[in-house]
Design a protein around this motif. Sequence first.
Motif, PDB file in Angstrom:
ATOM      1  N   UNK A  22      41.671  13.371  14.991  1.00 18.70           N
ATOM      2  CA  UNK A  22      42.162  12.295  14.623  1.00 18.70           C
ATOM      3  C   UNK A  22      41.297  10.899  14.555  1.00 18.70           C
ATOM      4  N   UNK A  23      41.331  10.134  13.464  1.00 23.83           N
ATOM      5  CA  UNK A  23      40.656   9.008  13.307  1.00 23.83           C
ATOM      6  C   UNK A  23      41.445   7.851  13.498  1.00 23.83           C
ATOM      7  N   UNK A  24      40.718   6.673  13.831  1.00 27.45           N
ATOM      8  CA  UNK A  24      41.418   5.726  14.495  1.00 27.45           C
ATOM      9  C   UNK A  24      40.635   4.352  14.221  1.00 27.45           C
ATOM     10  N   UNK A  25      41.319   3.320  13.514  1.00 24.78           N
ATOM     11  CA  UNK A  25      40.496   2.216  13.394  1.00 24.78           C
ATOM     12  C   UNK A  25      40.946   1.303  14.683  1.00 24.78           C
ATOM     13  N   UNK A  26      39.934   0.630  15.227  1.00 22.13           N
ATOM     14  CA  UNK A  26      40.313  -0.355  16.551  1.00 22.13           C
ATOM     15  C   UNK A  26      39.897  -1.898  16.266  1.00 22.13           C
TER      16      UNK A  26
ATOM     17  N   UNK B 205      39.544  14.982  24.056  1.00 18.15           N
ATOM     18  CA  UNK B 205      38.224  15.000  25.057  1.00 18.15           C
ATOM     19  C   UNK B 205      37.022  14.695  24.571  1.00 18.15           C
ATOM     20  N   UNK B 206      36.845  14.233  23.272  1.00 18.00           N
ATOM     21  CA  UNK B 206      35.650  13.935  22.987  1.00 18.00           C
ATOM     22  C   UNK B 206      35.819  12.606  21.864  1.00 18.00           C
ATOM     23  N   UNK B 207      35.040  11.779  21.768  1.00 19.34           N
ATOM     24  CA  UNK B 207      35.114  10.722  21.122  1.00 19.34           C
ATOM     25  C   UNK B 207      33.891  10.394  20.544  1.00 19.34           C
ATOM     26  N   UNK B 208      33.778   9.990  19.064  1.00 15.26           N
ATOM     27  CA  UNK B 208      32.637   9.679  18.257  1.00 15.26           C
ATOM     28  C   UNK B 208      33.051   8.351  17.729  1.00 15.26           C
ATOM     29  N   UNK B 209      31.911   7.519  17.754  1.00 20.19           N
ATOM     30  CA  UNK B 209      32.105   6.115  16.907  1.00 20.19           C
ATOM     31  C   UNK B 209      31.474   6.610  15.638  1.00 20.19           C
ATOM     32  N   UNK B 210      32.425   6.619  14.588  1.00 17.87           N
ATOM     33  CA  UNK B 210      31.681   6.602  13.072  1.00 17.87           C
ATOM     34  C   UNK B 210      31.158   5.372  12.558  1.00 17.87           C
ATOM     35  N   UNK B 211      31.950   4.454  12.812  1.00 14.73           N
ATOM     36  CA  UNK B 211      31.498   2.964  12.439  1.00 14.73           C
ATOM     37  C   UNK B 211      31.728   1.928  13.705  1.00 14.73           C
ATOM     38  N   UNK B 212      30.622   0.919  13.567  1.00 15.14           N
ATOM     39  CA  UNK B 212      31.171  -0.180  14.622  1.00 15.14           C
ATOM     40  C   UNK B 212      30.632  -1.452  13.833  1.00 15.14           C
ATOM     41  N   UNK B 213      30.815  -2.615  14.404  1.00 14.23           N
ATOM     42  CA  UNK B 213      30.188  -3.673  14.031  1.00 14.23           C
ATOM     43  C   UNK B 213      31.218  -4.327  12.867  1.00 14.23           C
ATOM     44  N   UNK B 214      32.309  -3.562  12.802  1.00 15.40           N
ATOM     45  CA  UNK B 214      33.170  -3.867  11.703  1.00 15.40           C
ATOM     46  C   UNK B 214      34.023  -5.217  12.001  1.00 15.40           C
TER      47      UNK B 214
ATOM     48  N   UNK C 232      25.942  10.594   5.433  1.00 15.89           N
ATOM     49  CA  UNK C 232      24.959  11.314   4.503  1.00 15.89           C
ATOM     50  C   UNK C 232      24.285  12.466   5.119  1.00 15.89           C
ATOM     51  N   UNK C 233      24.217  12.577   6.288  1.00 16.30           N
ATOM     52  CA  UNK C 233      23.452  13.644   6.970  1.00 16.30           C
ATOM     53  C   UNK C 233      24.463  14.630   8.058  1.00 16.30           C
ATOM     54  N   UNK C 234      25.767  14.284   7.996  1.00 10.98           N
ATOM     55  CA  UNK C 234      26.691  15.118   8.559  1.00 10.98           C
ATOM     56  C   UNK C 234      26.826  15.007  10.056  1.00 10.98           C
ATOM     57  N   UNK C 235      26.322  13.657  10.857  1.00  8.60           N
ATOM     58  CA  UNK C 235      26.379  13.666  12.106  1.00  8.60           C
ATOM     59  C   UNK C 235      27.695  12.887  12.594  1.00  8.60           C
ATOM     60  N   UNK C 236      28.446  12.518  11.688  1.00  5.10           N
ATOM     61  CA  UNK C 236      29.905  11.971  11.917  1.00  5.10           C
ATOM     62  C   UNK C 236      29.572  10.519  12.351  1.00  5.10           C
ATOM     63  N   UNK C 237      28.647   9.874  11.804  1.00  4.76           N
ATOM     64  CA  UNK C 237      28.341   8.562  11.865  1.00  4.76           C
ATOM     65  C   UNK C 237      27.970   7.791  10.420  1.00  4.76           C
ATOM     66  N   UNK C 238      28.376   6.622  10.079  1.00  2.00           N
ATOM     67  CA  UNK C 238      28.291   6.287   8.783  1.00  2.00           C
ATOM     68  C   UNK C 238      26.987   5.712   8.843  1.00  2.00           C
ATOM     69  N   UNK C 239      26.268   6.038   7.914  1.00  2.00           N
ATOM     70  CA  UNK C 239      24.888   5.582   7.554  1.00  2.00           C
ATOM     71  C   UNK C 239      24.537   4.868   6.325  1.00  2.00           C
ATOM     72  N   UNK C 240      25.692   4.445   5.502  1.00  2.00           N
ATOM     73  CA  UNK C 240      25.526   3.971   4.131  1.00  2.00           C
ATOM     74  C   UNK C 240      26.800   2.873   4.052  1.00  2.00           C
TER      75      UNK C 240
END
Length: 413
Positions: free
Chosen positions: A16-20, A51-60, A87-95
């Motif tokens: 599940x992806x969520x924009x906050x 039970x797991x949370x990953x921040x894909x992008x912040x500072x939005x 671009x590197x598959x770590x579930x975090x936006x880098x570009x």
Amino acid sequence: DLAKPVQITFDNKGRLWVSTMPSYPHYKPGDSKPNDKIIILEDTDGNGKADKQITFAEGLHLPLGFEIAAEGVYVSQGTNLILLSDTNGDDKADTKEVLLSGFDDHDTHHAHHAYTADPSGAIYMGEGVFLHTNVETAYGPVRATNGGFYRYNPKRHHLERTAQLSIPNPWGIAFDEWGQNFFAETSGPDVRWMMPGSIKSRYGVATHKSFNLIEEEHKVRPTSGLEFLSSRHFPDEVQGDMIINNTIGFLGTKQHRMLDDRTGYATKFRQDLLVSDDRNFRPVDLEIAPDGSLYIADWHNILIGHMQHNARDPLRDHSHGRIYRITYPSRPLVEPAKIDDAPLSTLLDNLKLPEYRTRYRTRRELRGRPADQVMPELAKWIQTLDPKDKNYEHNLLEALWVSWGLNEVDQNC
């Protein structure tokens, strides 16, 4: 608790992806910059709770709409439409790439929002009244004013004003089994069929917005979030029902039967699917999950609206929000289909599954595969279809949508 969820969707892995938006409508005291986020919630043990949370992008800042694609995540950012990629598959936006600029956002809660992909993968987005947009594109300028919808085709980088309608604030777009698009308009509160107004628009001239589908005695306001029930987890008789959230006059989710009506549609109220006695309950988005359950995002705020209260009213909540999951206990959940990294044969067979959202995510996966690999297999798959199957025409339509999404429309479908 989540910090102000506004839009939800599931990726091809079933997460599940969520924009906050804790920054809405302004930064919290002491913040030097906004820190709205797109996060990924994962249920790793299959108990129906993240039970797991990953921040894909912040500072939005106010990500009012987002949509996942193979190449990244398309996000509304004020005057810009941006693409965030991992671009590197770590579930975090880098570009980050600014694709288009010139959307009006002077009234932020009306800015381009509620991103939803059509069957080809093109992104529909709503825009509210009072805004005056002027986007320069490779195909020429796109100018729009005072309410309506855009359609952005990522394959062709093409933006169009797909409907110029006299509506204050659309906050929900959904497609039915046959690709017909509908929208919810908060201030009516109305739900309408979008197609009659999808004609070439002239700047400042509203086209016919079709007819309100909600029965007068069941109108409540304001609305936010629209979905169709398409899940074997729920009873057979409710398949295809329209479900819509309401956030002030009625705190919950209403369910309406969809009916063919001459050359258009009508609805018949079925039930209040969800009702809350929490006066801060603000359901704003909803989507059918890979297991067939229904997820609902709750903005959760004592105040709501942009004009009724000062933007810096201390009662505005910047930290709470929730995600609810609705199941039908007497019926089994749906076995989630394999989509991410699945072989082409599996993906094509997924197109026969009853759940619209499973097919939605399957088409997304296929759009990320090379067209020269998908198209030959698609042609073979079409030949295996049984013309006597009651779903034959719909299976052909799914095949056509796959070719459309690859920008290789197969007229033999």
